[in-house]
Design a protein around this motif. Sequence first.
Motif, PDB file in Angstrom:
ATOM      1  N   SER A  98       0.819  -1.211   0.000  1.00  0.00           N
ATOM      2  CA  SER A  98       0.000   0.000   0.000  1.00  0.00           C
ATOM      3  C   SER A  98       0.854   1.262   0.000  1.00  0.00           C
ATOM      4  CB  SER A  98      -0.921  -0.001   1.226  1.00  0.00           C
ATOM      5  OG  SER A  98      -1.775  -1.112   1.203  1.00  0.00           O
ATOM      6  N   LYS A  99       1.996   1.228   0.711  1.00  0.00           N
ATOM      7  CA  LYS A  99       2.857   2.417   0.813  1.00  0.00           C
ATOM      8  C   LYS A  99       3.880   2.500  -0.313  1.00  0.00           C
ATOM      9  CE  LYS A  99       2.400   2.609   5.843  1.00  0.00           C
ATOM     10  NZ  LYS A  99       3.133   2.522   7.127  1.00  0.00           N
ATOM     11  N   GLY A 100       3.868   1.574  -1.232  1.00  0.00           N
ATOM     12  CA  GLY A 100       4.793   1.619  -2.354  1.00  0.00           C
ATOM     13  C   GLY A 100       6.179   1.104  -2.037  1.00  0.00           C
ATOM     14  N   GLN A 101       6.385   0.490  -0.858  1.00  0.00           N
ATOM     15  CA  GLN A 101       7.684  -0.077  -0.522  1.00  0.00           C
ATOM     16  C   GLN A 101       7.883  -1.433  -1.187  1.00  0.00           C
ATOM     17  OE1 GLN A 101       7.709  -0.106   3.711  1.00  0.00           O
ATOM     18  NE2 GLN A 101       7.675   2.134   3.921  1.00  0.00           N
ATOM     19  N   ALA A 102       6.822  -1.994  -1.737  1.00  0.00           N
ATOM     20  CA  ALA A 102       6.878  -3.206  -2.547  1.00  0.00           C
ATOM     21  C   ALA A 102       5.870  -3.056  -3.667  1.00  0.00           C
ATOM     22  CB  ALA A 102       6.578  -4.442  -1.700  1.00  0.00           C
ATOM     23  N   ASP A 103       6.165  -3.711  -4.827  1.00  0.00           N
ATOM     24  CA  ASP A 103       5.281  -3.587  -5.984  1.00  0.00           C
ATOM     25  C   ASP A 103       4.144  -4.597  -5.931  1.00  0.00           C
ATOM     26  OD1 ASP A 103       6.890  -1.535  -7.279  1.00  0.00           O
ATOM     27  OD2 ASP A 103       8.360  -3.128  -7.630  1.00  0.00           O
ATOM     28  N   VAL A 104       4.390  -5.757  -5.342  1.00  0.00           N
ATOM     29  CA  VAL A 104       3.403  -6.814  -5.387  1.00  0.00           C
ATOM     30  C   VAL A 104       3.564  -7.715  -4.167  1.00  0.00           C
ATOM     31  CG1 VAL A 104       4.902  -8.258  -6.810  1.00  0.00           C
ATOM     32  CG2 VAL A 104       2.456  -8.720  -6.772  1.00  0.00           C
ATOM     33  N   ALA A 105       2.446  -8.223  -3.653  1.00  0.00           N
ATOM     34  CA  ALA A 105       2.484  -9.255  -2.613  1.00  0.00           C
ATOM     35  C   ALA A 105       2.437 -10.614  -3.309  1.00  0.00           C
ATOM     36  CB  ALA A 105       1.313  -9.103  -1.661  1.00  0.00           C
ATOM     37  N   ALA A 106       3.356 -11.515  -2.933  1.00  0.00           N
ATOM     38  CA  ALA A 106       3.442 -12.809  -3.620  1.00  0.00           C
ATOM     39  C   ALA A 106       2.163 -13.608  -3.469  1.00  0.00           C
ATOM     40  CB  ALA A 106       4.629 -13.606  -3.092  1.00  0.00           C
ATOM     41  N   SER A 107       1.524 -13.522  -2.293  1.00  0.00           N
ATOM     42  CA  SER A 107       0.293 -14.286  -2.076  1.00  0.00           C
ATOM     43  C   SER A 107      -0.439 -13.703  -0.885  1.00  0.00           C
ATOM     44  CB  SER A 107       0.602 -15.763  -1.834  1.00  0.00           C
ATOM     45  OG  SER A 107      -0.577 -16.463  -1.500  1.00  0.00           O
ATOM     46  N   LEU A 108      -1.732 -13.397  -1.073  1.00  0.00           N
ATOM     47  CA  LEU A 108      -2.587 -12.912  -0.002  1.00  0.00           C
ATOM     48  C   LEU A 108      -3.962 -13.555  -0.150  1.00  0.00           C
ATOM     49  CD1 LEU A 108      -2.007  -9.059   0.357  1.00  0.00           C
ATOM     50  CD2 LEU A 108      -1.629 -10.793   2.094  1.00  0.00           C
ATOM     51  N   VAL A 110      -7.784 -13.442  -0.382  1.00  0.00           N
ATOM     52  CA  VAL A 110      -8.691 -12.398  -0.858  1.00  0.00           C
ATOM     53  C   VAL A 110      -9.819 -12.205   0.160  1.00  0.00           C
ATOM     54  CG1 VAL A 110     -10.196 -11.673  -2.739  1.00  0.00           C
ATOM     55  CG2 VAL A 110      -8.167 -13.056  -3.221  1.00  0.00           C
ATOM     56  N   SER A 111     -10.037 -10.942   0.583  1.00  0.00           N
ATOM     57  CA  SER A 111     -11.143 -10.618   1.477  1.00  0.00           C
ATOM     58  C   SER A 111     -11.676  -9.245   1.115  1.00  0.00           C
ATOM     59  CB  SER A 111     -10.681 -10.634   2.941  1.00  0.00           C
ATOM     60  OG  SER A 111      -9.794  -9.573   3.195  1.00  0.00           O
ATOM     61  N   GLU A 112     -12.915  -8.950   1.530  1.00  0.00           N
ATOM     62  CA  GLU A 112     -13.538  -7.664   1.216  1.00  0.00           C
ATOM     63  C   GLU A 112     -12.739  -6.513   1.816  1.00  0.00           C
ATOM     64  OE1 GLU A 112     -17.535  -7.665   2.464  1.00  0.00           O
ATOM     65  OE2 GLU A 112     -18.194  -9.279   1.103  1.00  0.00           O
ATOM     66  N   GLU A 113     -12.230  -6.707   3.042  1.00  0.00           N
ATOM     67  CA  GLU A 113     -11.468  -5.646   3.695  1.00  0.00           C
ATOM     68  C   GLU A 113     -10.184  -5.346   2.913  1.00  0.00           C
ATOM     69  OE1 GLU A 113      -9.335  -4.773   8.013  1.00  0.00           O
ATOM     70  OE2 GLU A 113     -10.399  -6.650   7.636  1.00  0.00           O
ATOM     71  N   ARG A 114      -9.486  -6.393   2.485  1.00  0.00           N
ATOM     72  CA  ARG A 114      -8.239  -6.180   1.756  1.00  0.00           C
ATOM     73  C   ARG A 114      -8.481  -5.622   0.360  1.00  0.00           C
ATOM     74  NH1 ARG A 114      -5.124 -11.826   3.528  1.00  0.00           N
ATOM     75  NH2 ARG A 114      -4.677 -11.188   5.674  1.00  0.00           N
ATOM     76  N   GLN A 115      -9.637  -5.935  -0.250  1.00  0.00           N
ATOM     77  CA  GLN A 115      -9.929  -5.419  -1.583  1.00  0.00           C
ATOM     78  C   GLN A 115     -10.193  -3.922  -1.551  1.00  0.00           C
ATOM     79  OE1 GLN A 115     -13.123  -8.134  -2.588  1.00  0.00           O
ATOM     80  NE2 GLN A 115     -11.834  -9.187  -4.074  1.00  0.00           N
ATOM     81  N   GLN A 116     -10.385  -3.351  -0.382  1.00  0.00           N
ATOM     82  CA  GLN A 116     -10.529  -1.907  -0.276  1.00  0.00           C
ATOM     83  C   GLN A 116      -9.183  -1.198  -0.354  1.00  0.00           C
ATOM     84  OE1 GLN A 116     -12.657  -1.140   3.315  1.00  0.00           O
ATOM     85  NE2 GLN A 116     -14.520  -2.237   2.666  1.00  0.00           N
ATOM     86  N   GLN A 117      -8.086  -1.954  -0.119  1.00  0.00           N
ATOM     87  CA  GLN A 117      -6.743  -1.364  -0.147  1.00  0.00           C
ATOM     88  C   GLN A 117      -5.944  -1.778  -1.373  1.00  0.00           C
ATOM     89  OE1 GLN A 117      -4.736  -1.567   3.803  1.00  0.00           O
ATOM     90  NE2 GLN A 117      -6.491  -2.829   4.377  1.00  0.00           N
ATOM     91  N   LEU A 118      -6.111  -3.029  -1.837  1.00  0.00           N
ATOM     92  CA  LEU A 118      -5.288  -3.576  -2.897  1.00  0.00           C
ATOM     93  C   LEU A 118      -6.164  -4.143  -4.003  1.00  0.00           C
ATOM     94  CD1 LEU A 118      -2.736  -5.509  -0.661  1.00  0.00           C
ATOM     95  CD2 LEU A 118      -2.479  -3.204  -1.573  1.00  0.00           C
ATOM     96  N   MET A 224      -2.056 -12.923  -6.059  1.00  0.00           N
ATOM     97  CA  MET A 224      -1.091 -11.844  -5.931  1.00  0.00           C
ATOM     98  C   MET A 224      -1.859 -10.535  -5.801  1.00  0.00           C
ATOM     99  SD  MET A 224       1.586 -13.090  -8.825  1.00  0.00           S
ATOM    100  CE  MET A 224       2.089 -14.825  -8.941  1.00  0.00           C
ATOM    101  N   ALA A 225      -1.233  -9.527  -5.179  1.00  0.00           N
ATOM    102  CA  ALA A 225      -1.925  -8.268  -4.933  1.00  0.00           C
ATOM    103  C   ALA A 225      -1.003  -7.110  -5.225  1.00  0.00           C
ATOM    104  CB  ALA A 225      -2.423  -8.195  -3.498  1.00  0.00           C
ATOM    105  N   VAL A 226      -1.536  -6.069  -5.867  1.00  0.00           N
ATOM    106  CA  VAL A 226      -0.781  -4.858  -6.169  1.00  0.00           C
ATOM    107  C   VAL A 226      -1.596  -3.665  -5.720  1.00  0.00           C
ATOM    108  CG1 VAL A 226       0.339  -5.943  -8.160  1.00  0.00           C
ATOM    109  CG2 VAL A 226      -1.759  -4.629  -8.490  1.00  0.00           C
ATOM    110  N   ALA A 227      -0.938  -2.490  -5.722  1.00  0.00           N
ATOM    111  CA  ALA A 227      -1.639  -1.257  -5.394  1.00  0.00           C
ATOM    112  C   ALA A 227      -2.574  -0.901  -6.547  1.00  0.00           C
ATOM    113  CB  ALA A 227      -0.643  -0.136  -5.139  1.00  0.00           C
ATOM    114  N   PRO A 228      -3.686  -0.221  -6.274  1.00  0.00           N
ATOM    115  CA  PRO A 228      -4.625   0.155  -7.337  1.00  0.00           C
ATOM    116  C   PRO A 228      -3.991   1.019  -8.431  1.00  0.00           C
ATOM    117  CG  PRO A 228      -5.649   0.403  -5.195  1.00  0.00           C
ATOM    118  CD  PRO A 228      -4.214   0.135  -4.946  1.00  0.00           C
TER     119      PRO A 228
END
Length: 788
Positions: A98-108, A110-118, A224-228
Amino acid sequence: MGLFQVLSIETVRFVRTILGVILLCLPVMVGADPGPQPTVAVRVAVLSNSPPLQFYDPEQNRAAGFAVDIFEAVARRQGFKPSYVFADTWSEVIALVSKGQADVAASLAVSEERQQQLVFSEVIDTTPVSVFVRARDAVVTGLDPGTHVGTTEGSFILAHLEKIPDLEVHTYKSVPEGLFALLAGREDAFVAGENLFLKEARDAHLENRIRTLGKPLLDSKRAMAVAPSKPGLLEKLNEGIRELVASPQYREIYIRWYGKPISYWTVKRILALMSGLLAVTIAGLLYWRYQSVNQLHEALSESEARLRQAMDATSDGLWAWDFKNRQVYYNPNYYRMLGFEPGEFRADMTSWQERLHPDDRQDTLAAFETCRTSKGERFEREFRLRDKDGGWIWVLGRGEAVKRSEDGQALKMIGTHVNITALKQAEETMREALRDAEASRDRVNAILESVPDALIVADKDRRLLLMNQEAEKLFGRKGESLTGHSLDEIIRDPLLFDVVSGPRTGDERTQVAYVDLPHPELGGIRHFQAISAAVQGRSGDGSGTVTLLRDITREREVDRMKSEFISIAAHELKTPLTSIIGYADLLLREEELGPFTDEQRQEFLSYIQQKGDVLEHLVDDLLNLSRIEAGRPLVLDRQPCNLTALIRALIPHHQRETDRHHFEIDLPADAVILNVDRGKMEQVFDNLLSNAVKYSPDGGAIRIRGERLEAEFQVTVEDEGLGMTAEQVERIFEKFYRANYQNTAVGGLGLGMSIVRSLVEAHNGKIWVESELGRGTRVFVRLPLASV
């Protein structure tokens, strides 16, 4: 050696070398991805402690795990050059992306709360999320209130568990830490993805120590998850994921990390071992048979002789029946057990059957016949036999066939008859004692549960033995689940803990303390008197404590109201007395202060009379209260009375006292006759009208309505005044209770409404109040009509 031979040898060596190189390179060539070489640097956030999904491998000093291998396979296809950023919790992984210190999360997950951020890619893995418990734990049957449940820190599962009421949820940084917390008993259950938890258990060879509880709670879809702000990166990741999942490489990676380890004991090894054991067993059995047959022949004749001697010498009754030759043998003690001398009655089947108790005969003979006709059956039965004196003794009969025919019929049987009369009598005595003990226990439990106060029993080691229902309500937990627990786990108040723990010295038999505790059911803080007494054992030593918690909240409130009543009563009595004494003094000192006119004297005397009336009302209230408190019935002078005329006569007096109120009267024009004490009814409605005026200081309408019901007459007095809260309405009829209004100074002893209710109920009537703060009050009085 010829040139041709030399060339041939060299050619062979060359070919062998080329083939070796090809074979060495073949795995690399087969396993290589068809994708382009890495060209774009990508920072990948990885959880450092979640094997086998993703973790830091200290031996290789790099990221490893299923998610890491999946990402690297996608990276090779899409031209990414990954570098890894490690985090300790799932929350930190999300923060890095979320803060741009990483480009992608290798594996997360999926949840409604996390989809609001990533923004999540296509799914790379789906696994059920299940509840795991210890394999032999039969106590935990579900996620019930009070259950200790663990899960991984920052996991989306935590939000799901927090929706389940009254769970005690704890988090752990890794699945291995949670697994061993469960096995150590720190947690009742652990909630995690099945593939992660079962893989960790299998790798530790502990899969037989855990089990899943019921059906999965939900499915965990990982991606995998990235910033919007990085839609281009997400698109390329999805392309690579679709291509990888459809390839054999995905299956290889999945099996590598989640496949079950191959056990050393394969089918072939087990069959080989069993074959060897079988061969050794057969050889041993053959040798044993050879030795046994030789020994059996030698011992057979000797054993038959010893058997006869043993049968004669034993203290039990022995019998032997030869059905083929129709011979029966009883040893001497068989006869003596029944009070006979040896040989005093004939030894045959009929004599035994005749001595059986009528209630036992049918079942005993059926069991004996089953043993005689069925191969492998033994005879064992308790029954009664008649002795020489005509009484009955209890016998335990046992027997078995020692020789049978080819069709399974017994040819010879031997057995024993053991006198168990004393044992039966002891069993009956024990049953009676047990019944008495259970009855006593039930009586004690009934007494404890009937105690209206909270009761706690603890042993000398400060562990809970018992608490009644009132104590369970106070502490909000069931006593059965707390039995045996230390008191410091149950009681948080230090003063109460000291009291329940018991006297500190041998001279102290009881302790008393006053504590304030929150009550889960009643709400708010309640005041308790805690009385603890030492329980003395037979030796005189203390074996524990019994503590009674008596709720004195009401008593303290009554004491407070009585103290307030005394203060108010003194003030209310002093005020009119001061006026009376002052005006009386003026009249007595007329010569000194100057002559007064007749009008002045009349004014002074009228004021003295008014204040005297006030004192009379106060004294009447106190006398009525005294009668009610003493339990004496109110004396009523019942006479036919027109209630509407009585109420109409009271209104002008109150109208003269105020110019800010106007009275609206809606009473029947015809007479409403009730059989009542006229004076008491005047007191009731005078009080209600006075309250309507006093508690509407800004003026307004005061409405008096009356209506006939079937056999009753109902009067309603309504004002537009201050009104009351629900709590004030509930307490309006309490003795000494005065509503607290900070914006008006209304006098009184707090006895009026209590006395009014007593007077109404003495007339077999009903009174109740409806009110809303700031919107006035309605008082309803319902009285029975006089019978015609």
